[in-house]
Design a protein around this motif. Structure first.
Motif, PDB file in Angstrom:
ATOM      1  N   ASP A 141       0.864  -0.886   0.056  1.00 52.36           N
ATOM      2  CA  ASP A 141      -0.024  -0.106   0.348  1.00 52.36           C
ATOM      3  C   ASP A 141       0.533   1.280  -0.060  1.00 52.36           C
ATOM      4  O   ASP A 141       1.467   1.476   1.064  1.00 52.36           O
ATOM      5  CB  ASP A 141      -1.135  -0.004   1.127  1.00 52.36           C
ATOM      6  CG  ASP A 141      -1.981   0.169   1.486  1.00 52.36           C
ATOM      7  OD1 ASP A 141      -1.223   1.681   0.800  1.00 52.36           O
ATOM      8  OD2 ASP A 141      -2.818   1.086   2.064  1.00 52.36           O
ATOM      9  N   TYR A 142       1.278   1.859  -1.323  1.00 53.66           N
ATOM     10  CA  TYR A 142       2.254   2.749  -0.882  1.00 53.66           C
ATOM     11  C   TYR A 142       1.567   3.808  -1.216  1.00 53.66           C
ATOM     12  O   TYR A 142       2.571   5.206   0.066  1.00 53.66           O
ATOM     13  CB  TYR A 142       2.676   2.895  -2.359  1.00 53.66           C
ATOM     14  CG  TYR A 142       2.125   3.406  -3.717  1.00 53.66           C
ATOM     15  CD1 TYR A 142       1.849   4.737  -4.004  1.00 53.66           C
ATOM     16  CD2 TYR A 142       1.247   2.342  -4.639  1.00 53.66           C
ATOM     17  CE1 TYR A 142       1.142   5.289  -5.281  1.00 53.66           C
ATOM     18  CE2 TYR A 142       0.837   3.032  -4.976  1.00 53.66           C
ATOM     19  CZ  TYR A 142       0.304   4.059  -5.949  1.00 53.66           C
ATOM     20  OH  TYR A 142      -0.539   4.839  -6.392  1.00 53.66           O
ATOM     21  N   GLU A 143       0.278   4.261  -0.885  1.00 54.54           N
ATOM     22  CA  GLU A 143      -0.403   5.237  -0.809  1.00 54.54           C
ATOM     23  C   GLU A 143      -0.234   5.702   1.401  1.00 54.54           C
ATOM     24  O   GLU A 143       0.105   6.152   1.251  1.00 54.54           O
ATOM     25  CB  GLU A 143      -1.958   5.323  -1.006  1.00 54.54           C
ATOM     26  CG  GLU A 143      -1.895   5.325  -2.267  1.00 54.54           C
ATOM     27  CD  GLU A 143      -3.511   5.417  -3.469  1.00 54.54           C
ATOM     28  OE1 GLU A 143      -4.991   5.124  -2.274  1.00 54.54           O
ATOM     29  OE2 GLU A 143      -4.158   5.797  -4.201  1.00 54.54           O
ATOM     30  N   LYS A 144      -0.354   4.775   1.737  1.00 54.86           N
ATOM     31  CA  LYS A 144      -0.563   4.446   3.796  1.00 54.86           C
ATOM     32  C   LYS A 144       1.259   4.968   3.463  1.00 54.86           C
ATOM     33  O   LYS A 144       1.393   5.667   4.106  1.00 54.86           O
ATOM     34  CB  LYS A 144      -1.419   3.122   4.180  1.00 54.86           C
ATOM     35  CG  LYS A 144      -1.028   3.243   5.302  1.00 54.86           C
ATOM     36  CD  LYS A 144      -1.713   4.201   5.795  1.00 54.86           C
ATOM     37  CE  LYS A 144      -1.833   4.424   7.496  1.00 54.86           C
ATOM     38  NZ  LYS A 144      -2.772   5.230   7.902  1.00 54.86           N
ATOM     39  N   CYS A 145       2.114   4.255   3.078  1.00 59.87           N
ATOM     40  CA  CYS A 145       3.503   4.664   2.916  1.00 59.87           C
ATOM     41  C   CYS A 145       3.704   5.975   2.732  1.00 59.87           C
ATOM     42  O   CYS A 145       4.671   6.436   3.708  1.00 59.87           O
ATOM     43  CB  CYS A 145       3.991   3.355   1.927  1.00 59.87           C
ATOM     44  SG  CYS A 145       4.314   1.697   2.302  1.00 59.87           S
ATOM     45  N   TRP A 146       3.297   6.229   1.680  1.00 59.12           N
ATOM     46  CA  TRP A 146       3.376   7.844   1.305  1.00 59.12           C
ATOM     47  C   TRP A 146       2.781   8.435   2.474  1.00 59.12           C
ATOM     48  O   TRP A 146       3.800   9.563   3.086  1.00 59.12           O
ATOM     49  CB  TRP A 146       3.085   8.207   0.291  1.00 59.12           C
ATOM     50  CG  TRP A 146       3.143   9.943   0.085  1.00 59.12           C
ATOM     51  CD1 TRP A 146       2.432  10.845  -0.511  1.00 59.12           C
ATOM     52  CD2 TRP A 146       4.360  10.602  -0.456  1.00 59.12           C
ATOM     53  NE1 TRP A 146       2.275  11.495  -0.928  1.00 59.12           N
ATOM     54  CE2 TRP A 146       3.961  11.797  -0.977  1.00 59.12           C
ATOM     55  CE3 TRP A 146       5.866  10.119   0.034  1.00 59.12           C
ATOM     56  CZ2 TRP A 146       4.682  13.000  -0.877  1.00 59.12           C
ATOM     57  CZ3 TRP A 146       6.366  10.900  -0.463  1.00 59.12           C
ATOM     58  CH2 TRP A 146       6.298  12.087  -0.388  1.00 59.12           C
ATOM     59  N   GLU A 147       1.664   7.991   3.399  1.00 55.49           N
ATOM     60  CA  GLU A 147       1.025   9.848   4.055  1.00 55.49           C
ATOM     61  C   GLU A 147       2.331   9.461   5.373  1.00 55.49           C
ATOM     62  O   GLU A 147       2.161   9.902   6.495  1.00 55.49           O
ATOM     63  CB  GLU A 147      -0.263   8.363   4.412  1.00 55.49           C
ATOM     64  CG  GLU A 147      -0.746   9.045   5.678  1.00 55.49           C
ATOM     65  CD  GLU A 147      -2.053   8.494   6.044  1.00 55.49           C
ATOM     66  OE1 GLU A 147      -2.413   8.545   7.192  1.00 55.49           O
ATOM     67  OE2 GLU A 147      -3.080   8.704   5.022  1.00 55.49           O
ATOM     68  N   LYS A 187       7.005   5.170 -10.889  1.00 52.14           N
ATOM     69  CA  LYS A 187       5.729   5.903 -11.214  1.00 52.14           C
ATOM     70  C   LYS A 187       5.849   6.232  -9.132  1.00 52.14           C
ATOM     71  O   LYS A 187       5.332   7.310  -8.868  1.00 52.14           O
ATOM     72  CB  LYS A 187       4.658   5.017 -10.746  1.00 52.14           C
ATOM     73  CG  LYS A 187       4.682   5.109 -12.469  1.00 52.14           C
ATOM     74  CD  LYS A 187       3.742   4.144 -12.448  1.00 52.14           C
ATOM     75  CE  LYS A 187       2.926   3.217 -12.291  1.00 52.14           C
ATOM     76  NZ  LYS A 187       1.649   2.476 -12.239  1.00 52.14           N
ATOM     77  N   LEU A 188       7.080   5.343  -8.724  1.00 52.26           N
ATOM     78  CA  LEU A 188       7.380   5.960  -7.023  1.00 52.26           C
ATOM     79  C   LEU A 188       8.405   6.500  -6.892  1.00 52.26           C
ATOM     80  O   LEU A 188       8.341   6.836  -5.702  1.00 52.26           O
ATOM     81  CB  LEU A 188       6.560   4.628  -5.812  1.00 52.26           C
ATOM     82  CG  LEU A 188       5.125   4.030  -5.942  1.00 52.26           C
ATOM     83  CD1 LEU A 188       5.808   2.993  -5.452  1.00 52.26           C
ATOM     84  CD2 LEU A 188       4.235   4.788  -6.228  1.00 52.26           C
ATOM     85  N   MET A 191       7.957   9.228  -3.898  1.00 57.82           N
ATOM     86  CA  MET A 191       8.348   8.834  -2.594  1.00 57.82           C
ATOM     87  C   MET A 191      10.066   7.713  -2.662  1.00 57.82           C
ATOM     88  O   MET A 191      10.237   8.289  -0.848  1.00 57.82           O
ATOM     89  CB  MET A 191       7.456   7.937  -2.238  1.00 57.82           C
ATOM     90  CG  MET A 191       6.921   6.513  -0.393  1.00 57.82           C
ATOM     91  SD  MET A 191       5.851   5.434  -0.797  1.00 57.82           S
ATOM     92  CE  MET A 191       7.198   4.441  -1.536  1.00 57.82           C
TER      93      MET A 191
END
Length: 440
Positions: A141-147, A187-188, A191
């Motif tokens: 879950d890269y979105e949660k990681c980014w958060e 794409k990341l 991050m």
């Protein structure tokens, strides 16, 4: 209009606090004294507390004062002299609110109101951050990681204490795990770039974390960031590459060559991005050149010798010592020694830096001079003697340098001594240096 704290009496032997007065001046220069209530005074500084905290003995102090007391090596409560079982500090909100109210009552024109302090980061909060980031990484879950990464960045940017707390409680490892997990996804990059930034203030990253960064996909990703157009990203990537190369694994050096890291590091130095970027790059180059002669030759082809010699001339001490270490590693090969000898400034610089910059710089200088003299001709020995190296190298034996350096210094002295004996009576050194059979 200004104000002045004036202490009337310090803490007595009975640890009693006498009220302190504050002298203020209004615009009409009329002096007015305000008495600070004893319960609002820090027992250590005797000043008005700005951030009152309670320690394990139940006594309230100003946070800055008690932290200074503890960081100085004291392990007791200043008032009760009781040995502290824990150094935890709990904000005393009651006293803080009372102090704030008192400041308002006295008048904002006379007393600056004490602001509500930001509660420092605690280890238990860091553990929760680690748990969330680790869980999100495992789920992909890269979105949660980014958060979570954004939260870490924000906490670290607030103050140095937060950074220290984050660094000491395992965040570096989970960040490395996160980087390794997503390093193959271009794409990341946003991050991954932020993770590199965070890792630069988490030294040492730790063996387990660096091992995660040493995977093939991670090294490829860091190498790509090392070639970024953003200088700060390049600087952070150089720091991480330096940490990875310290693992001294053949596989890693092969990956470094494969991904064009040598050229990227030299370019980073040539561009003079920053002192930190230069130091990280030099350390990384040293590791590569020392471990693999083929890589050392690659560095020669892209003009590393001239660049490092120039740094030895006028760089700050930490950069100078790293540049000397790189040149010493290059001199491990015959081709490297040939390139170094071509530079007319090398010998004068090496002699000059002995016992002047640092122990590491001296070790590298003595080692290089010995290599160049042993593999060169008599002119090399004559040159170092003429430059006054004999006295400087002799000093190395008399000062607290390592045994390896002393052994090399002894061998070098013997070479110079033999050469001076052949010189027409310039120095009668046979008797004076007979004792140079082993380092001491």
């Amino acid at each position: 209009m200004g104000f002045l704290w004036r202490t009337r009496q310090r803490v007595s032997n009975e640890k009693k606090i006498t009220p302190v007065t504050m002298t203020t001046w209004s615009e009409s220069e009329t002096e007015k004294e305000i008495t600070i209530p004893p319960e609002f005074q820090c027992p250590i500084s005797i000043d008005l507390m700005k951030d009152p905290v309670i320690i394990s003995t139940g006594i309230t102090y100003d946070r800055e004062s008690i932290e200074t007391w503890i960081s100085s090596g004291n392990k007791t409560c200043p008032v009760t002299n009781t040995v502290l079982t824990t150094f935890d500090q709990t904000p005393n909100h009651t006293i803080r609110k009372m102090i704030q109210s008192w400041c308002v009552e006295e008048g904002s024109s006379l007393v600056q109101r004490i602001p509500t302090p930001r509660v420092p980061l605690m280890p238990r909060e860091v553990y929760e951050i680690c748990r969330k980031l680790s869980s999100a990484t495992r789920r992909g879950d890269y979105e949660k990681c980014w958060e979570v990464i954004g939260k870490i960045t924000k906490l670290g940017d607030e103050n140095e204490k937060n950074r220290k707390c984050v660094n000491e409680n395992g965040v570096g490892l989970v960040l490395c795990e996160c980087f390794e997990e997503f390093s193959g996804d271009e794409k990341l990059t946003f991050m991954l770039t932020e993770i590199l930034y965070l890792l630069t203030w988490m030294t040492p990253i730790g063996l387990e974390g660096v091992t995660k960064l040493a995977s093939a996909t991670s090294i490829c990703c860091v190498a790509g960031l090392l070639k970024s157009k953003d200088d700060l990203v390049r600087e952070n990537a150089a720091f991480v590459i330096k940490e990875i190369l310290m693992l001294s694994e053949t596989r890693i050096y092969a990956l470094a060559v494969e991904n064009g890291i040598a050229e990227a590091l030299v370019k980073l130095i040539r561009d003079s991005v920053s002192p930190n970027a230069t130091k990280s790059s030099l350390i990384a180059i040293y590791q590569m050149a020392l471990q693999n002669p083929a890589i050392a030759l690659e560095f020669l082809e892209i003009g590393l010798v001239n660049m490092t010699v120039e740094m030895v001339v006028d760089a700050e001490n930490s950069v100078c010592e790293n540049a000397l270490a790189v040149l010493d590693a290059i001199c491990e090969t015959e081709k490297g020694r040939e390139e170094v000898r071509k530079h007319a400034l090398v010998m004068p610089l090496l002699v000059k830096k002995i016992a002047k910059v640092s122990e590491l710089a001296t070790r590298s200088s003595v080692s290089m001079i010995l290599k160049l003299c042993k593999t060169g001709n008599a002119f090399a020995v004559e040159e170092v003697v003429r430059l006054g190296a004999f006295q400087k190298v002799l000093l190395v034996l008399q000062v607290g340098y390592g045994e390896e350096t002393k052994e090399k210094a002894t061998e070098l002295l013997k070479m110079m001594n033999s050469h001076m004996k052949l010189m027409s009576g310039c120095v009668d050194s046979v008797k004076e240096f007979k004792y140079l059979k082993k380092p001491f």
